[in-house]
Design an enzyme around this catalytic site. Structure first.
Site, mmCIF file in Angstrom:
data_model
loop_
_atom_site.group_PDB
_atom_site.id
_atom_site.type_symbol
_atom_site.label_atom_id
_atom_site.label_comp_id
_atom_site.label_asym_id
_atom_site.label_seq_id
_atom_site.Cartn_x
_atom_site.Cartn_y
_atom_site.Cartn_z
ATOM 1 N N LEU A 141 0.832 -1.175 0.080
ATOM 2 C CA LEU A 141 -0.134 0.092 0.060
ATOM 3 C C LEU A 141 0.838 1.252 0.161
ATOM 4 C CD1 LEU A 141 -2.644 -1.133 2.668
ATOM 5 C CD2 LEU A 141 -2.879 -0.889 0.238
ATOM 6 N N ASP A 142 0.542 2.252 -0.451
ATOM 7 C CA ASP A 142 1.062 3.738 -0.584
ATOM 8 C C ASP A 142 1.273 3.830 0.854
ATOM 9 O OD1 ASP A 142 1.062 3.676 -3.388
ATOM 10 O OD2 ASP A 142 -0.530 4.949 -3.463
ATOM 11 N N LYS A 143 2.536 4.687 0.985
ATOM 12 C CA LYS A 143 2.705 5.230 2.388
ATOM 13 C C LYS A 143 1.628 5.947 3.249
ATOM 14 C CE LYS A 143 6.247 7.982 4.892
ATOM 15 N NZ LYS A 143 7.481 8.958 4.674
#
Length: 305
Positions: A141-143
């Protein structure tokens, strides 16, 4: 459902009816679809025993045979083990773990100096429980995206889950808040995604990009914005963010793609994760509660999305 028992670094299986007549080779290659290279490695290292003896990989099993597989290898210290974070575990057994990822934390390190990622925290967590195994992320998942993320606890479950992800057999459902009201309340965005040559991290819809497909459904509308459920057929970097921005409705907080800065991060949450267990074939469904403080997503029951 296949029943397994962990015994130290070994997993014990009493051969069920549906395995009787099949060989160990067929179990690995056909039942689990483990890659040839890993299957060959396990075979050469004599990691499978049947009724106390080294397994004959081409001999059919009989109902009730006791099969031992050495799946839980000793941990290889690839990352430091000094990052504690109070993780919210959504599901866990000997083979997999699902964690509710917090915001502002990378899934994995991008360089040697990054030692406070979710992978570090998850490895510390299992190590603190006395499990001397090396965990592997199955997807990312993106940060700034929160929600359910899946890790494997050994190489075999990791390889099976990688194959399932590639075949789109792991279903991920997201919730986003976007700017404006989408005219078509339910649909599918099919647009290829590639790198933006003018920006190091941004992606864009591009005819030369990789194929990408996002399903969406508006589930709630408020003044000036909409709550949108999304599920993916592909897993391109920033896929939901790029597709909804291309549709003219960027995520709130996602300034990289034109969203209004109403939140400190893009309003995107991996709310539900559904997959077939890599070893037992049991259907696992995980719902990830919202964890932002102050809250971003309001008035939504994740168990009904």
């Amino acid at each position: 459902m296949l029943k397994t028992t962990r015994k130290g670094n070994w997993m014990e299986i009493i051969t069920p009816n549906n395995w009787a007549g099949k060989t160990i080779e067929e179990i690995f290659r056909e039942e689990w679809e483990v890659p040839k290279k890993l299957t060959h490695q396990l075979r050469m290292e004599h990691t499978v025993f049947v009724n106390g003896n080294k397994a004959n990989w081409t001999k059919p099993l009989e109902n009730g045979d006791k099969v031992l597989m050495k799946l839980f290898e000793e941990m290889v210290p690839l990352i430091t083990l000094d990052f504690f974070y109070d993780l919210q575990v959504l599901y866990e057994d000997d083979h997999v773990i699902v964690i509710n990822k917090p915001p502002n934390m990378s899934t994995h390190p991008n360089d040697e100096s990054d030692k406070s990622t979710l992978l570090h925290a998850a490895q510390f967590y299992v190590q603190s429980k006395g499990e001397n195994v090396t965990i592997r992320q199955v997807h990312r998942l993106d940060k700034d995206t929160t929600g359910a993320i899946l890790f494997a606890k050994h190489a075999v479950s990791g390889a099976i889950l990688d194959r399932m992800l590639e075949k789109h057999e792991i279903k991920r459902t997201y919730l986003a808040i976007v700017d404006g009201h989408i005219k078509k309340k339910k649909g599918k965005i099919i647009e290829p995604i590639g790198r933006d040559r003018h920006h190091a991290t941004r992606r864009r819809v591009s005819t030369s990009g990789q194929a990408a497909a996002t399903h969406y459904q508006v589930i709630k509308e408020e003044k000036g914005h909409s709550y949108v459920k999304c599920w993916l057929e592909t897993g391109r970097t920033h896929q939901i963010r790029v597709h909804l921005s291309h549709l003219g409705h960027p995520l709130l907080g996602d300034t990289l793609y034109g969203g209004k800065p109403l939140f400190k991060r893009q309003a995107l949450h991996a709310a539900k994760l559904e997959f077939k267990h890599p070893i037992t074939s049991e259907t696992i469904i995980c719902y990830a509660p919202f964890i932002d403080t102050p809250p971003i997503f309001k008035g939504i029951d994740i168990y009904n999305i």
